[in-house]
Design a protein around this motif. Structure first.
Motif, PDB file in Angstrom:
ATOM      1  N   LYS A 146       0.839  -1.197   0.000  1.00 55.76           N
ATOM      2  CA  LYS A 146       0.000   0.000   0.000  1.00 55.76           C
ATOM      3  C   LYS A 146       0.873   1.245   0.000  1.00 55.76           C
ATOM      4  CE  LYS A 146      -3.778   2.337   2.397  1.00 55.76           C
ATOM      5  NZ  LYS A 146      -4.668   2.346   3.587  1.00 55.76           N
ATOM      6  N   THR A 147       0.669   2.084  -1.001  1.00 53.61           N
ATOM      7  CA  THR A 147       1.425   3.329  -1.081  1.00 53.61           C
ATOM      8  C   THR A 147       0.712   4.434  -0.299  1.00 53.61           C
ATOM      9  OG1 THR A 147       0.256   3.881  -3.125  1.00 53.61           O
ATOM     10  CG2 THR A 147       2.377   2.753  -3.343  1.00 53.61           C
ATOM     11  N   PRO A 148       1.441   5.494   0.071  1.00 53.99           N
ATOM     12  CA  PRO A 148       0.797   6.616   0.758  1.00 53.99           C
ATOM     13  C   PRO A 148      -0.382   7.153  -0.027  1.00 53.99           C
ATOM     14  CG  PRO A 148       3.159   6.834   0.888  1.00 53.99           C
ATOM     15  CD  PRO A 148       2.891   5.683  -0.036  1.00 53.99           C
ATOM     16  N   GLU A 149      -1.331   7.714   0.682  1.00 53.62           N
ATOM     17  CA  GLU A 149      -2.565   8.232   0.089  1.00 53.62           C
ATOM     18  C   GLU A 149      -2.260   9.119  -1.115  1.00 53.62           C
ATOM     19  OE1 GLU A 149      -5.969  11.349   1.548  1.00 53.62           O
ATOM     20  OE2 GLU A 149      -5.260   9.881   2.998  1.00 53.62           O
ATOM     21  N   LYS A 150      -2.994   8.893  -2.191  1.00 52.48           N
ATOM     22  CA  LYS A 150      -2.769   9.624  -3.435  1.00 52.48           C
ATOM     23  C   LYS A 150      -2.958  11.133  -3.222  1.00 52.48           C
ATOM     24  CE  LYS A 150      -4.150   9.662  -8.298  1.00 52.48           C
ATOM     25  NZ  LYS A 150      -5.075   9.104  -9.318  1.00 52.48           N
ATOM     26  N   GLY A 151      -2.025  11.894  -3.718  1.00 58.16           N
ATOM     27  CA  GLY A 151      -2.121  13.350  -3.635  1.00 58.16           C
ATOM     28  C   GLY A 151      -1.625  13.937  -2.334  1.00 58.16           C
ATOM     29  N   LEU A 152      -1.242  13.072  -1.367  1.00 59.43           N
ATOM     30  CA  LEU A 152      -0.824  13.569  -0.053  1.00 59.43           C
ATOM     31  C   LEU A 152       0.467  14.367  -0.159  1.00 59.43           C
ATOM     32  CD1 LEU A 152      -1.519  13.608   2.937  1.00 59.43           C
ATOM     33  CD2 LEU A 152      -0.326  11.420   3.197  1.00 59.43           C
ATOM     34  N   GLU A 154       1.684  15.844  -2.811  1.00 57.37           N
ATOM     35  CA  GLU A 154       1.440  17.079  -3.565  1.00 57.37           C
ATOM     36  C   GLU A 154       0.812  18.148  -2.667  1.00 57.37           C
ATOM     37  OE1 GLU A 154       0.754  14.090  -4.560  1.00 57.37           O
ATOM     38  OE2 GLU A 154       1.741  13.800  -6.503  1.00 57.37           O
ATOM     39  N   LYS A 155      -0.104  17.722  -1.785  1.00 58.20           N
ATOM     40  CA  LYS A 155      -0.747  18.655  -0.852  1.00 58.20           C
ATOM     41  C   LYS A 155       0.274  19.239   0.114  1.00 58.20           C
ATOM     42  CE  LYS A 155      -4.107  20.684   1.428  1.00 58.20           C
ATOM     43  NZ  LYS A 155      -4.736  21.912   0.868  1.00 58.20           N
ATOM     44  N   ILE A 156       1.192  18.406   0.593  1.00 53.14           N
ATOM     45  CA  ILE A 156       2.230  18.878   1.516  1.00 53.14           C
ATOM     46  C   ILE A 156       3.097  19.932   0.831  1.00 53.14           C
ATOM     47  CG2 ILE A 156       4.354  18.189   2.707  1.00 53.14           C
ATOM     48  CD1 ILE A 156       2.972  15.490   3.286  1.00 53.14           C
ATOM     49  N   GLU A 157       3.524  19.655  -0.387  1.00 58.34           N
ATOM     50  CA  GLU A 157       4.382  20.601  -1.099  1.00 58.34           C
ATOM     51  C   GLU A 157       3.643  21.903  -1.400  1.00 58.34           C
ATOM     52  OE1 GLU A 157       7.570  20.205  -1.467  1.00 58.34           O
ATOM     53  OE2 GLU A 157       7.361  18.282  -0.450  1.00 58.34           O
ATOM     54  N   SER A 158       2.355  21.793  -1.716  1.00 64.33           N
ATOM     55  CA  SER A 158       1.549  22.991  -1.967  1.00 64.33           C
ATOM     56  C   SER A 158       1.436  23.833  -0.700  1.00 64.33           C
ATOM     57  CB  SER A 158       0.159  22.577  -2.463  1.00 64.33           C
ATOM     58  OG  SER A 158      -0.683  23.699  -2.581  1.00 64.33           O
ATOM     59  N   ASN A 159       1.190  23.153   0.434  1.00 65.39           N
ATOM     60  CA  ASN A 159       1.087  23.868   1.716  1.00 65.39           C
ATOM     61  C   ASN A 159       2.402  24.553   2.068  1.00 65.39           C
ATOM     62  OD1 ASN A 159      -1.500  22.916   1.920  1.00 65.39           O
ATOM     63  ND2 ASN A 159      -1.215  21.793   3.815  1.00 65.39           N
ATOM     64  N   LYS A 160       3.501  23.868   1.831  1.00 62.89           N
ATOM     65  CA  LYS A 160       4.807  24.449   2.152  1.00 62.89           C
ATOM     66  C   LYS A 160       5.050  25.725   1.349  1.00 62.89           C
ATOM     67  CE  LYS A 160       7.567  20.523   3.769  1.00 62.89           C
ATOM     68  NZ  LYS A 160       8.771  19.700   3.504  1.00 62.89           N
ATOM     69  N   LEU A 162      -2.409  26.444   9.206  1.00 67.21           N
ATOM     70  CA  LEU A 162      -1.877  25.741   8.049  1.00 67.21           C
ATOM     71  C   LEU A 162      -0.570  25.041   8.395  1.00 67.21           C
ATOM     72  CD1 LEU A 162      -2.223  25.115   5.037  1.00 67.21           C
ATOM     73  CD2 LEU A 162      -0.925  27.199   4.527  1.00 67.21           C
ATOM     74  N   SER A 163       0.238  25.672   9.237  1.00 68.40           N
ATOM     75  CA  SER A 163       1.500  25.077   9.651  1.00 68.40           C
ATOM     76  C   SER A 163       1.268  23.778  10.414  1.00 68.40           C
ATOM     77  CB  SER A 163       2.284  26.063  10.530  1.00 68.40           C
ATOM     78  OG  SER A 163       3.474  25.467  11.006  1.00 68.40           O
ATOM     79  N   GLN A 164       0.348  23.795  11.373  1.00 67.68           N
ATOM     80  CA  GLN A 164       0.052  22.598  12.157  1.00 67.68           C
ATOM     81  C   GLN A 164      -0.578  21.511  11.280  1.00 67.68           C
ATOM     82  OE1 GLN A 164       1.012  21.931  15.276  1.00 67.68           O
ATOM     83  NE2 GLN A 164       2.051  23.920  15.165  1.00 67.68           N
ATOM     84  N   ASP A 165      -1.451  21.940  10.370  1.00 67.66           N
ATOM     85  CA  ASP A 165      -2.093  20.979   9.475  1.00 67.66           C
ATOM     86  C   ASP A 165      -1.055  20.309   8.581  1.00 67.66           C
ATOM     87  OD1 ASP A 165      -4.496  19.778   8.210  1.00 67.66           O
ATOM     88  OD2 ASP A 165      -3.861  20.937   6.465  1.00 67.66           O
ATOM     89  N   THR A 166      -0.087  21.077   8.100  1.00 66.38           N
ATOM     90  CA  THR A 166       0.963  20.526   7.239  1.00 66.38           C
ATOM     91  C   THR A 166       1.846  19.555   8.009  1.00 66.38           C
ATOM     92  OG1 THR A 166       0.958  22.580   5.964  1.00 66.38           O
ATOM     93  CG2 THR A 166       2.848  21.119   5.678  1.00 66.38           C
ATOM     94  N   LYS A 167       2.159  19.895   9.247  1.00 62.34           N
ATOM     95  CA  LYS A 167       2.953  18.977  10.073  1.00 62.34           C
ATOM     96  C   LYS A 167       2.211  17.656  10.275  1.00 62.34           C
ATOM     97  CE  LYS A 167       5.603  22.465  12.585  1.00 62.34           C
ATOM     98  NZ  LYS A 167       5.898  23.099  13.880  1.00 62.34           N
ATOM     99  N   SER A 168       0.915  17.723  10.458  1.00 64.36           N
ATOM    100  CA  SER A 168       0.112  16.503  10.609  1.00 64.36           C
ATOM    101  C   SER A 168       0.123  15.673   9.331  1.00 64.36           C
ATOM    102  CB  SER A 168      -1.335  16.862  10.986  1.00 64.36           C
ATOM    103  OG  SER A 168      -1.389  17.526  12.221  1.00 64.36           O
ATOM    104  N   LEU A 169       0.027  16.365   8.180  1.00 67.17           N
ATOM    105  CA  LEU A 169       0.071  15.659   6.900  1.00 67.17           C
ATOM    106  C   LEU A 169       1.414  14.974   6.697  1.00 67.17           C
ATOM    107  CD1 LEU A 169      -1.695  18.211   4.500  1.00 67.17           C
ATOM    108  CD2 LEU A 169      -2.645  16.100   5.421  1.00 67.17           C
ATOM    109  N   ILE A 170       2.488  15.652   7.092  1.00 68.39           N
ATOM    110  CA  ILE A 170       3.830  15.079   6.960  1.00 68.39           C
ATOM    111  C   ILE A 170       3.970  13.842   7.835  1.00 68.39           C
ATOM    112  CG2 ILE A 170       6.278  15.464   7.473  1.00 68.39           C
ATOM    113  CD1 ILE A 170       5.875  18.343   6.531  1.00 68.39           C
ATOM    114  N   GLU A 171       3.463  13.924   9.055  1.00 71.61           N
ATOM    115  CA  GLU A 171       3.514  12.766   9.953  1.00 71.61           C
ATOM    116  C   GLU A 171       2.740  11.592   9.358  1.00 71.61           C
ATOM    117  OE1 GLU A 171       2.037  14.054  13.698  1.00 71.61           O
ATOM    118  OE2 GLU A 171       3.783  15.303  14.151  1.00 71.61           O
ATOM    119  N   LYS A 172       1.589  11.885   8.765  1.00 74.66           N
ATOM    120  CA  LYS A 172       0.777  10.837   8.140  1.00 74.66           C
ATOM    121  C   LYS A 172       1.510  10.226   6.959  1.00 74.66           C
ATOM    122  CE  LYS A 172      -3.723  10.009   5.935  1.00 74.66           C
ATOM    123  NZ  LYS A 172      -4.981  10.601   5.465  1.00 74.66           N
ATOM    124  N   TYR A 173       2.104  11.092   6.105  1.00 76.30           N
ATOM    125  CA  TYR A 173       2.826  10.596   4.937  1.00 76.30           C
ATOM    126  C   TYR A 173       4.022   9.746   5.363  1.00 76.30           C
ATOM    127  CZ  TYR A 173       5.535  10.446   0.651  1.00 76.30           C
ATOM    128  OH  TYR A 173       6.258  10.017  -0.429  1.00 76.30           O
TER     129      TYR A 173
END
Length: 307
Positions: A222-228, A230-236, A281-292
């Motif tokens: 199973k690969t990481p969630e599709k688009g995850l 890309e979303k992280i890089e966009s948020n950054k 947005l910063s906290q949300d991005t950190k959460s996305l990174i942890e998930k990825y």
């Protein structure tokens, strides 16, 4: 005399009042020494510094693909140039391949239409360009052909055979007698296979060419969630842009580059409006990174186990 005195006194009083009124009007336009009591938020979230875990593949999903290619197998049983009357088939080759896996207690391989196309491309290319190697004259390998046919994999292997084989069993047994080819046939983690067989002239001799393509499809892990990602890089990118603007506003406030009280209040209001959204947005991005990173770690563990 009294009239003169009253006139002089009136002039003095008028002058004093005029000066006082002028001075008061002038001072009212000055920037107050004390800034207005506006709540300047200084607790701005730090830049997102977490790095994402790299997947092991280096093509579409950035991971290192592995290729298992033993030296091509050439079997010549007839010295004289003679028309071959034997028949080799794709179903028979797959059946005998799975026969040898099953007697070793290994799960049979599933036939893949995509891998069949890869094998067919390879066998046709070898006959057309008259070479018998895993790498074509143009530098293409089984992995390149797999990607051309839209097949994503974790591991891919290739067996090649050329000769005057009597039948499917004869060719597969010849591979089984070669340690490198046998290892591909009996590798437990392979789950899919593609095969192509073709008779033709190779350096003016009629021969059978056989190709086996073994693979572990990408879907096995199973690969990481599709688009995850890309979303992280966009948020950054958004965070970087917003932070640069916040730093600019902050420097204007701290270095008192504003001209009026109204301008100051406007800058402070904009700064304080942007800070909460930036922090969120910063906290949300950190959460996305942890998930990825978690999902990428599971993927990499799966790849390690399969290889």
């Amino acid at each position: 005399m009294f009239f003169i005195f009253k006139t002089i006194l009136a002039i003095v009083v008028f002058s004093v009042l005029s000066f006082f009124l002028f001075f008061t009007d002038f001072k009212s336009e000055e920037i107050p020494e004390k800034k207005v009591e506006a709540p300047v938020t200084t607790l701005v979230a730090e830049e997102v510094k977490e790095k994402t875990v790299e997947l092991k593949l280096k093509k579409e999903l950035e991971f290192v693909e592995e290729i298992k290619n033993p030296l091509p197998l050439q079997v010549v049983k007839k010295e004289e140039v003679k028309k071959i009357t034997s028949l080799l088939t794709v179903p028979g080759t797959i059946s005998w391949t799975n026969f040898f896996r099953q007697i070793e207690g290994i799960s049979p391989l599933k036939e893949s239409t995509s891998l069949n196309f890869v094998a067919q491309s390879k066998v046709s290319d070898m006959l057309n360009l008259q070479y018998f190697e895993h790498v074509s004259p143009s530098g293409e390998e089984a992995s390149d052909l797999a990607h051309k046919h839209g097949y994503s994999f974790l591991l891919i292997g290739e067996n090649l055979a050329m000769g005057d084989f009597e039948n499917d069993e004869d060719m597969v047994r010849a591979w089984m007698d070669s340690p490198g080819h046998k290892a591909n046939i009996l590798k437990p983690s392979y789950t899919e296979i593609g095969v192509a067989v073709k008779k033709g002239l190779f350096k003016e001799r009629e021969v059978w060419l056989g190709v086996q393509i073994f693979a572990i499809p990408l879907s096995s892990c199973k690969t990481p969630e599709k688009g995850l990602l890309e979303k992280i890089e966009s948020n950054k990118a958004q965070l970087k842009s917003t932070r640069e603007h916040l730093n600019l506003l902050k420097s204007v406030i701290e270095e008192e580059k504003y001209q009026t009280k109204e301008e100051y209040e406007k800058i402070v209001a904009e700064y304080n409006f942007l800070v909460p959204s930036y922090n969120f947005l910063s906290q949300d991005t950190k959460s996305l990174i942890e998930k990825y990173n978690y999902e990428a770690s599971l993927f990499n563990q799966c790849v390690d186990l399969l290889n």
